[in-house]
Design a protein around this motif. Structure first.
Motif, mmCIF file in Angstrom:
data_model
loop_
_atom_site.group_PDB
_atom_site.id
_atom_site.type_symbol
_atom_site.label_atom_id
_atom_site.label_comp_id
_atom_site.label_asym_id
_atom_site.label_seq_id
_atom_site.Cartn_x
_atom_site.Cartn_y
_atom_site.Cartn_z
ATOM 1 N N HIS A 1 18.854 -40.489 -19.377
ATOM 2 C CA HIS A 1 19.445 -39.021 -19.420
ATOM 3 C C HIS A 1 19.337 -38.397 -20.862
ATOM 4 N N LEU A 2 17.879 -38.634 -21.267
ATOM 5 C CA LEU A 2 17.653 -37.842 -22.615
ATOM 6 C C LEU A 2 16.767 -36.898 -22.356
ATOM 7 N N SER A 3 16.609 -36.120 -23.452
ATOM 8 C CA SER A 3 15.578 -34.929 -23.031
ATOM 9 C C SER A 3 14.019 -35.457 -23.776
ATOM 10 N N ILE A 4 13.192 -35.447 -22.806
ATOM 11 C CA ILE A 4 12.015 -35.823 -23.094
ATOM 12 C C ILE A 4 11.318 -35.240 -24.315
ATOM 13 N N ASN A 5 11.728 -34.072 -24.724
ATOM 14 C CA ASN A 5 11.136 -33.226 -26.039
ATOM 15 C C ASN A 5 11.637 -34.288 -27.132
ATOM 16 N N ASP B 1 8.858 -40.435 -20.503
ATOM 17 C CA ASP B 1 9.254 -39.688 -19.135
ATOM 18 C C ASP B 1 10.305 -40.667 -18.595
ATOM 19 N N ALA C 1 13.497 -40.858 -20.710
ATOM 20 C CA ALA C 1 14.049 -39.680 -20.435
ATOM 21 C C ALA C 1 15.131 -39.768 -19.444
ATOM 22 N N ILE C 2 14.487 -40.204 -17.974
ATOM 23 C CA ILE C 2 15.264 -40.245 -17.135
ATOM 24 C C ILE C 2 16.263 -41.279 -16.591
ATOM 25 N N TYR D 1 15.616 -33.397 -14.983
ATOM 26 C CA TYR D 1 14.454 -34.365 -14.327
ATOM 27 C C TYR D 1 14.620 -33.820 -12.660
ATOM 28 N N ALA D 2 13.617 -34.325 -12.093
ATOM 29 C CA ALA D 2 13.565 -34.201 -10.473
ATOM 30 C C ALA D 2 14.043 -35.800 -10.062
ATOM 31 N N GLY E 1 11.500 -38.412 -11.464
ATOM 32 C CA GLY E 1 10.553 -38.035 -12.777
ATOM 33 C C GLY E 1 11.290 -37.166 -13.613
ATOM 34 N N ALA E 2 10.727 -37.332 -14.795
ATOM 35 C CA ALA E 2 11.526 -36.430 -15.910
ATOM 36 C C ALA E 2 10.876 -35.150 -15.852
ATOM 37 N N LEU E 3 11.541 -34.193 -16.449
ATOM 38 C CA LEU E 3 10.837 -32.495 -16.738
ATOM 39 C C LEU E 3 11.385 -32.373 -18.050
ATOM 40 N N THR E 4 11.042 -31.335 -18.774
ATOM 41 C CA THR E 4 11.428 -31.135 -20.067
ATOM 42 C C THR E 4 12.722 -30.914 -20.291
ATOM 43 N N ARG E 5 13.337 -31.158 -21.758
ATOM 44 C CA ARG E 5 14.482 -30.886 -22.184
ATOM 45 C C ARG E 5 15.869 -31.361 -21.280
ATOM 46 N N GLY E 6 15.567 -32.782 -21.119
ATOM 47 C CA GLY E 6 16.531 -33.544 -20.100
ATOM 48 C C GLY E 6 16.698 -33.234 -18.946
ATOM 49 N N ALA F 1 4.358 -37.879 -10.867
ATOM 50 C CA ALA F 1 5.278 -38.575 -11.757
ATOM 51 C C ALA F 1 5.003 -39.738 -12.027
#
Ligand code: HEM
Lengths: 582, 261
Positions: free
Chosen positions: A423-427, A416, A419-420, B172-173, B165-170, A316
């Motif tokens: 705290h948002l959605s990556i999509n 990415d 997003a992390i 995350y790992a 790291g980020a995963l889909t739709r908010g 990642a």
């Protein structure tokens, strides 16, 4: 033997005395230099160079930062070559970094680990090399922005702008090649991605990939090949182009910002020797010092933490260095439906547009911009005075719009991490950035142009009416007015010394006999572009306007001529005639 | 006093009052709650105790028989390990519906209570048990092998250094800094949320211990090259050079320009 009237010495009586062994250069400059001059004749050209004058402004030093960081890269890179082994041969690690002991890895990776942990000062030099590389490209980019927004790319410097564009593009490639050398997880992932990019070229893709990697990915050849490119080919081209670049700066002389005593025909500043050279030399050490300090304190590219490259894992946060970020971002934004099959081939435009086309297209547009602008303005004059960005609202706005577009792509490369961390959605981030790619530049254009125009109006106001003092005066006959303090001529000069273009007028599309002009179409495009550029331009204050403001106004001593050292009357030279339109 | 009375009807007053109440109960609880926890094997009384705790804290979401509701999945067969992980990392009971239950650092249950709930859930259907300390201490393990296993199995989600790291739709790992060995092991065997399950066929207990050793080694590692910028890779490096590198260079350039003028 009878005696003759001439003795041995007499034979040479007619000879001329030997010429003085000293060249004039010797007298002027001391021993060693004179000695050299006798053998090379270099004194004259060097003296000429040394007498060149450089204007002073902090933004002129951005290019220098780029130059020095490149030199730092060259020096530290040479150090790295002493130990780096550009080979994909597999070995078992047995060095001093415990978490990797006993792991099989390539020689390239092992030697980079050795540089980092087992060679004294190696890690520092590696970090210097990489930080300097990042700084190099940062400085070069900001330098480029300075040149763009001040209009320093105009005639006669278009060629140097083009060279700059090539330098900048090659720097990206050079950086990417370096990033791929240590054969750690990130660089291998980067190469894997590059291989995918090559394959996205329709039809030829897999051939190109096999050609570059000398077989299937990863193969044994890519590291030695990249090594030659990174330490030999590209540095040679970079240094060569850079030399031409700086040579052209000497030939054209440096531009300067408008100001009292500065004209299109002079350069106001310090001679290279001694002032400028001393400053520049000092600056080199500052840059080196800052890079060394950063490298001593902050890790960059901790390849030991990434681990050796192995095609199966991927981490990642796999990102390229920042300067490739925009291309990575474009890949992340491009929608998947751009990949389709036709005629038995797969066309991966979702990859190809961002990975293969973006960089050449972007740089071509950049390199062509000076010519486009010159065509639109019809301006064939030489320009040695810089524009204040606000006085060229459309160019400035175009630049900001392009930067915004670049910025959106750049942000997308970190979608990415955003997003992390947020705290948002990556999509959602990706959807928003896709829209922003098209919308944000338009907004940026409009806002920037408005800001420029209002700044120009503010300048006009200042020149015509002076500063508001807040003092209310009551005249003898009972009138009130606020006293405005006129600008001093030096300050005023900076605000009026520019010219405004008017939109080109469309020539008759057909002559009196009704024969259509062969260039009518082109002329229309050109007139339209010209209107786009100059329709709402705010003209600089003319002497007449200033005089009028003076007469009906509250200002005093409004038109007190030019600053003392000016050779032409100030207000005349502040307004040049518009060039004849072709 | 007058001022206070005047504000009595302020909308914030209620919120403040509730907050005060919560703080008082919280403090009171932490003072009065039993402190010693001695792990015992599941006894009937422990299961009973666990059931009580479950009904009080978890049943709203997971159902009275842990059969699952709209608000939470069934817990049949998740095993003691899942409960120990979820409650031990503060994820459960979930405070509010969200895409993912976040880790909460103040765990609200004692280990004894957690063990009781775990015993209760384990009594419903068999599932992975709480691992033995032999495999969760990270001692006598091969850090290099653990690092390799981590890169192959975990880095794609958790980043090379476990920075997350980020995963889909908010989703995350999460970051894996300073996580107890036991919880790392349990995460692997239970696969919380979007994380896959790594059973003993995928990664042997020794391999899991190696991974734990590696993650703990990264926790302890002094950074060889200086500040690590969050171990986030090139993005943070780029940000750094733009902000600090360029900033310092421009400051010097302006300063030198001033000097010369
Ligand atoms: C002028 C621009 C240059 C740029 C932008 C550049 C950039 C880079 C980068 C980003 C790396 C990855 C380094 C790492 O993090 O470990 C690298 C590695 C390397 N560079 Fe350069 N470099 C430049 C010039 C040179 C030159 C002139 C040489 C040699 C004469 C050189 C020799 C090397 C070597 C041997 C490595 C691999 C060793 C290692 O990774 O530790 N570089 N370069």
């Amino acid at each position: 033997m009878s005696s003759t009237p001439y003795d041995a010495d007499g034979l040479r009586r007619g000879d001329k005395a030997p010429e003085t062994p000293y060249s004039p250069g010797m007298k002027k400059i001391g021993g060693v230099a004179g000695w050299l001059d006798d053998r090379t004749g270099a004194a004259k050209p060097i003296g000429y160079l040394m007498k060149k004058v450089f204007p002073d402004h902090w933004s002129f030093m951005l290019g220098e930062v780029a130059m020095y960081s490149m030199i730092i890269c060259l020096l530290s890179g040479t150090f790295l070559t002493f130990w780096f082994v550009p080979s994909a041969g597999q070995v078992v690690y047995d060095g001093s970094y415990v978490p990797l002991k006993g792991i099989t890895m390539s020689e390239a990776y092992r030697s980079t680990l050795d540089i980092s942990f087992d060679i004294r000062g190696g890690l520092l030099i590696r970090q210097i090399h990489h930080w300097a590389a990042l700084l190099f490209i940062v400085a070069l980019s900001v330098h480029m922005l300075r040149v763009f927004f001040t209009g320093a790319f105009r005639k006669p410097r278009e060629l140097n702008w083009v060279i700059g564009c090539i330098l900048s593009m090659l720097a990206l490639v050079e950086g990417f090649a370096g990033y791929s050398l240590p054969d750690d997880l990130l660089s291998g992932t980067g190469l894997r991605a590059a291989e995918g990019f090559m394959r996205s070229v329709p039809v030829l893709g897999s051939y190109i990939s096999y050609f570059v990697f000398n077989g299937p990915f990863p193969g044994e050849s890519i590291i030695p090949r990249l090594y030659s490119v990174h330490v030999l080919l590209l540095p040679a081209i970079l240094v060569g182009l850079f030399t031409v670049h700086i040579g052209l700066v000497f030939v054209h002389k440096h531009t300067q910002y408008p100001g009292p005593g500065r004209t299109n025909n002079n350069v106001v500043g310090f001679p290279v020797m001694p002032v400028y050279a001393a400053k520049a030399g000092g600056f080199f050490f500052i840059v080196f010092g800052v890079v060394a300090l950063i490298s001593g304190l902050v890790t960059i590219n901790p390849i030991w933490a990434y681990g050796p490259y192995d095609p199966s894992p991927v981490t990642a946060g796999s990102q390229p260095d920042w300067y490739m970020g925009f291309a990575d971002g474009a890949l992340r934004l491009l929608p998947g439906w751009l990949e389709f099959e036709a005629f038995g081939f797969t066309f991966s435009f979702n990859v190809m547009i961002g990975a293969i086309l973006l960089i050449p297209v972007m740089y071509t547009l950049m390199a062509l911009y000076p010519f486009l602008e010159a065509w639109v303005t019809g301006d064939k004059r030489e320009h040695h005075l810089l524009d204040r960005p606000r006085n060229r609202p459309t160019r400035t706005a175009l630049g900001v719009a392009a930067l915004t577009m670049y910025g959106v792509l750049m942000f997308a490369a970190g979608n990415d991490l955003m997003a992390i961390k947020l705290h948002l959605s990556i999509n959602d981030i990706t959807h928003i950035l896709r829209a922003a790619f098209f919308i944000a530049p338009v907004i940026a254009f409009w806002v920037t142009k408005r800001i420029c125009l209002s700044l120009q109006r503010k300048d006009r106001d200042l020149v015509l009416h002076g500063r508001e003092t807040g003092r209310i005066i009551r005249t003898a006959d009972g009138k009130f007015f606020e006293q405005h303090e006129p600008l001093d001529p030096y300050a005023r000069w900076n605000l009026v010394d520019y010219d405004t273009d008017q939109p080109l007028q469309l020539e008759a599309p057909a002559d009196e006999n009704g024969v259509a002009s062969p260039t009518a179409r082109k002329d229309r495009v050109r007139a339209a572009l010209s209107r786009f550029y100059f329709d709402d331009s705010v003209p600089a204050v003319t002497p007449a306007e200033l005089a009028a403001a003076h007469h009906d106004g509250h200002g005093h001593e409004a038109i007190e001529g030019a600053p003392a050292d000016e050779d032409r009357p100030a207000l005349e030279s502040s307004r040049r005639e518009a060039p004849p339109r072709p | 006093m007058n001022a206070l009375a005047a504000r009595r009807r302020h909308p914030a007053a209620i919120a403040l009052l509730i907050l005060l109440g919560l703080v008082v109960t919280g403090v009171g609880y932490s003072v009065l709650a039993p402190k010693t926890a001695s792990a015992t094997t599941a006894s009937a009384s422990q299961v009973e105790e666990g059931k009580k705790l479950f009904l009080a804290n978890c049943a709203t979401c997971h159902g009275l028989q842990a059969q699952g509701t709209k608000a939470g999945p069934s817990l049949a067969g998740v095993g003691a390990a899942a409960v120990d992980f979820q409650m031990g990392t503060g994820r459960m009971p979930m405070a509010a519906p969200a895409v993912q239950a976040p880790r909460v650092n103040e765990v609200r249950f004692t280990q004894e209570q957690i063990d009781a709930v775990a015993a209760y859930i384990a009594s419903l259907a068999p599932g992975p048990a709480i691992p033995s300390p032999e495999y969760t201490s990270g001692e006598n393990a091969n850090v290099a092998l653990g690092a390799e296993l981590f890169r192959v199995n975990c880095a794609m989600c958790h980043n090379f250094a476990g920075s997350g790291g980020a995963l889909t739709r908010g989703k995350y790992a999460p970051n894996l800094r300073d996580i107890e060995g036991k919880h790392i092991y349990e995460a692997m065997v239970t696969g919380p949320q979007s994380m896959p399950v790594f059973n003993d066929d995928n990664i042997s207990p020794e391999g899991k211990n190696d991974i734990i050793a590696y993650l703990h080694a990264v926790d302890k590692q002094e950074n060889r090259g200086g500040m690590a910028l969050g171990n986030l890779g090139p993005v943070s490096e780029g940000l750094f050079i733009w902000v600090f590198g360029l900033g310092i260079m421009i400051a010097f350039a302006v300063w030198l320009g001033r000097k010369a003028a």
